[in-house]
Scaffold this motif. Sequence first.
Motif, mmCIF file in Angstrom:
data_model
loop_
_atom_site.group_PDB
_atom_site.id
_atom_site.type_symbol
_atom_site.label_atom_id
_atom_site.label_comp_id
_atom_site.label_asym_id
_atom_site.label_seq_id
_atom_site.Cartn_x
_atom_site.Cartn_y
_atom_site.Cartn_z
ATOM 1 N N HIS A 1 -7.351 7.826 9.558
ATOM 2 C CA HIS A 1 -7.013 7.935 7.987
ATOM 3 C C HIS A 1 -5.523 8.396 7.907
ATOM 4 C CE1 HIS A 1 -11.421 8.069 8.153
ATOM 5 N NE2 HIS A 1 -11.255 8.441 6.818
ATOM 6 N N ALA A 2 -5.127 9.463 8.944
ATOM 7 C CA ALA A 2 -3.566 9.644 8.596
ATOM 8 C C ALA A 2 -2.637 8.523 8.529
ATOM 9 C CB ALA A 2 -3.304 10.580 9.854
ATOM 10 N N ASN A 3 -2.693 7.486 9.446
ATOM 11 C CA ASN A 3 -2.152 6.327 9.570
ATOM 12 C C ASN A 3 -2.017 5.661 8.427
ATOM 13 O OD1 ASN A 3 -1.245 7.111 12.157
ATOM 14 N ND2 ASN A 3 -2.523 5.696 13.149
ATOM 15 N N CYS A 4 -3.103 5.454 7.779
ATOM 16 C CA CYS A 4 -3.028 4.654 6.423
ATOM 17 C C CYS A 4 -2.213 5.360 5.517
ATOM 18 C CB CYS A 4 -4.841 4.798 5.935
ATOM 19 S SG CYS A 4 -4.952 3.926 4.227
ATOM 20 N N TRP A 5 -2.443 6.643 5.219
ATOM 21 C CA TRP A 5 -1.721 7.526 4.250
ATOM 22 C C TRP A 5 -0.049 7.488 4.622
ATOM 23 C CZ3 TRP A 5 -3.105 8.203 -0.589
ATOM 24 C CH2 TRP A 5 -4.526 7.909 -0.935
ATOM 25 N N TYR A 6 0.229 7.737 5.911
ATOM 26 C CA TYR A 6 1.605 7.617 6.544
ATOM 27 C C TYR A 6 2.024 6.090 6.036
ATOM 28 C CZ TYR A 6 1.540 11.756 9.243
ATOM 29 O OH TYR A 6 1.424 12.889 9.646
ATOM 30 N N ALA A 7 1.277 5.123 6.109
ATOM 31 C CA ALA A 7 1.868 3.837 5.542
ATOM 32 C C ALA A 7 2.166 3.828 4.088
ATOM 33 C CB ALA A 7 0.632 2.743 5.908
ATOM 34 N N ALA A 8 1.191 4.329 3.381
ATOM 35 C CA ALA A 8 1.420 4.620 2.037
ATOM 36 C C ALA A 8 2.814 5.283 1.809
ATOM 37 C CB ALA A 8 0.389 5.147 1.221
ATOM 38 N N ALA A 9 2.967 6.414 2.497
ATOM 39 C CA ALA A 9 4.218 7.205 2.097
ATOM 40 C C ALA A 9 5.477 6.064 2.434
ATOM 41 C CB ALA A 9 4.077 8.399 2.923
ATOM 42 N N ARG A 10 5.490 5.564 3.599
ATOM 43 C CA ARG A 10 6.532 4.672 3.929
ATOM 44 C C ARG A 10 6.841 3.758 2.986
ATOM 45 N NH1 ARG A 10 7.887 0.328 6.979
ATOM 46 N NH2 ARG A 10 9.690 0.366 8.151
ATOM 47 N N HIS A 11 5.865 2.940 2.521
ATOM 48 C CA HIS A 11 5.787 1.828 1.602
ATOM 49 C C HIS A 11 6.589 2.355 0.240
ATOM 50 C CE1 HIS A 11 4.928 -1.444 -1.104
ATOM 51 N NE2 HIS A 11 4.306 -0.693 -2.032
ATOM 52 N N HIS A 12 5.939 3.368 -0.306
ATOM 53 C CA HIS A 12 6.439 3.776 -1.612
ATOM 54 C C HIS A 12 7.922 4.454 -1.433
ATOM 55 C CE1 HIS A 12 3.102 3.158 -4.235
ATOM 56 N NE2 HIS A 12 2.285 3.578 -3.211
ATOM 57 N N LEU B 1 -11.077 -0.443 3.577
ATOM 58 C CA LEU B 1 -10.595 -0.042 2.202
ATOM 59 C C LEU B 1 -10.259 -1.409 1.628
ATOM 60 C CD1 LEU B 1 -8.562 3.314 2.703
ATOM 61 C CD2 LEU B 1 -10.986 2.992 1.911
ATOM 62 N N ARG B 2 -10.071 -2.317 2.062
ATOM 63 C CA ARG B 2 -9.545 -3.781 1.399
ATOM 64 C C ARG B 2 -10.782 -4.211 0.410
ATOM 65 N NH1 ARG B 2 -6.637 -7.010 6.193
ATOM 66 N NH2 ARG B 2 -5.007 -5.619 6.830
ATOM 67 N N PRO B 3 -10.442 -4.777 -0.732
ATOM 68 C CA PRO B 3 -11.152 -5.007 -1.667
ATOM 69 C C PRO B 3 -12.035 -6.438 -1.259
ATOM 70 C CG PRO B 3 -9.224 -5.610 -2.441
ATOM 71 C CD PRO B 3 -9.090 -4.777 -1.117
ATOM 72 N N LYS B 4 -13.458 -6.348 -1.434
ATOM 73 C CA LYS B 4 -14.272 -7.620 -0.893
ATOM 74 C C LYS B 4 -14.068 -8.751 -2.053
ATOM 75 C CE LYS B 4 -17.389 -5.099 2.005
ATOM 76 N NZ LYS B 4 -16.534 -3.810 1.956
ATOM 77 N N HIS B 5 -13.702 -9.678 -1.662
ATOM 78 C CA HIS B 5 -13.539 -11.040 -2.669
ATOM 79 C C HIS B 5 -14.686 -11.787 -2.714
ATOM 80 C CE1 HIS B 5 -9.589 -9.654 -3.593
ATOM 81 N NE2 HIS B 5 -9.106 -9.689 -2.264
ATOM 82 N N PHE C 1 -11.139 12.323 -0.228
ATOM 83 C CA PHE C 1 -10.331 11.190 -0.223
ATOM 84 C C PHE C 1 -10.643 10.160 0.947
ATOM 85 C CE2 PHE C 1 -7.837 15.235 -1.299
ATOM 86 C CZ PHE C 1 -7.407 14.941 -2.407
ATOM 87 N N ASP C 2 -11.905 10.425 1.634
ATOM 88 C CA ASP C 2 -12.201 9.501 2.926
ATOM 89 C C ASP C 2 -12.290 8.147 2.415
ATOM 90 O OD1 ASP C 2 -11.974 11.792 4.575
ATOM 91 O OD2 ASP C 2 -13.982 11.923 4.713
ATOM 92 N N GLY C 3 -12.717 7.923 1.303
ATOM 93 C CA GLY C 3 -12.754 6.524 0.854
ATOM 94 C C GLY C 3 -11.930 6.020 -0.117
ATOM 95 N N MET C 4 -11.045 6.697 -0.421
ATOM 96 C CA MET C 4 -9.733 6.335 -1.554
ATOM 97 C C MET C 4 -8.726 5.487 -0.784
ATOM 98 S SD MET C 4 -7.327 9.311 -3.443
ATOM 99 C CE MET C 4 -6.057 8.474 -4.499
ATOM 100 N N ALA C 5 -8.415 4.324 -1.594
ATOM 101 C CA ALA C 5 -7.345 3.512 -1.213
ATOM 102 C C ALA C 5 -5.940 4.263 -1.732
ATOM 103 C CB ALA C 5 -7.681 2.076 -1.669
#
Length: 380
Positions: free
Chosen positions: A159-170, A376-380, A359-363
């Motif tokens: 979970h931490a790495n997902c949000w670190y990736a978001a911080a870095r992206h933005h 967390l990726r949307p299903k198509h 926040f566990d299931g939040m993208a």
Amino acid sequence: MSQLLSRIDAALQTEQSPSKRGELLARRACYLARLGQFSESRGLIEQLRTAYASGSNPSVSIWIMLAEGLLRTFEELSTEGHDRVMRAQVLAVAIRDRTLVAWTSAWRAHLLSEHSDFGGMARALETAFGACADNEHEPIARASMVLANAYSTCGKRDHANCWYAAARHHALEVGDQATIDALIYNKAAFAMGWLRAEACFSPIDESDLAAIGDEITSARNYQNLIGIRAVSNFADLWRARLALLRGKYLDAIAGLNEARGKEPFAIYNFNQAMIDLELAYCHFRSGDLDSATKLAAGLQADLSGLHRDEQLVAGWLCSQMDEVLPARKAEDLIGVSLDAAKSAYRSEQDELAAALQRFDGMAPPGLPDALLPHRLRPKH
């Protein structure tokens, strides 16, 4: 000059609206404070206070208040900084300025997390994310960093790495170098803090030690490259503490002695007496009882102001050196017994995990699907 400052300065060249100019200048003051350019930030805030003294523009007044809060926080580590940010958030919500709500809530969440108010932190993060548009990169980056650090604090690395990736992206989207620098530091710091505490309950797997070793090396190399000395001092301390966890006591002693004379930081997560305690432990485990006894005899500090995980580590270290420390030394240092410190730490971990469940299931907002974990990726 950083890309973000260049963007702000370019916008100031063409902006004619007094309110927009005030916002941009206050954002510049905020960023200068985060970079450690305190005199420049203070001078700009004083200019803004003079230019907008009438208080006729509420939004600019709140931006100025936020800038003051961040300056006092980063320069002085003071509670006054927290109070200013809190007041700014309350006023932003009152005037329903969505952008200001996002900014002030993200920074309030950061400060609440620093003081272990996890319920308040989670509520502030909800408010921040709820107010942010996907392209409001700076507040999203800050809020994402706070959430990533919180997940790392309770050992939820995925979970931490997902949000670190978001911080870095933005942060990359707007050239926010200060956030990128902080991310490198925080990934190592919070992971190390969790490992040190967990080692007080059971041995740590070598794979986990190797992973944090990689994080520390990355932080050290990066900070050497860009020349942020204070953070590289911390990286050296983490490397010594990792050596302690791995049982490489002579390496740990060398690193801890080097770190011992460095500048202290916030009183709740750094104390030179803690390093003396770690040195005593390493000497004790390496068979140098004379050095261990000498260091232990000089331990008179009050460590009760440290965070729960650091209090736990201090208590555990004392418990391992019964030959050179009085039985009640842990209580003298941290104010409670080791069992009480363990219980308080576990209780705080449970409180944090409960606060994070929402926040566990939040993208992360605005994060491309390719950077999202598969769950967390949307299903198509």
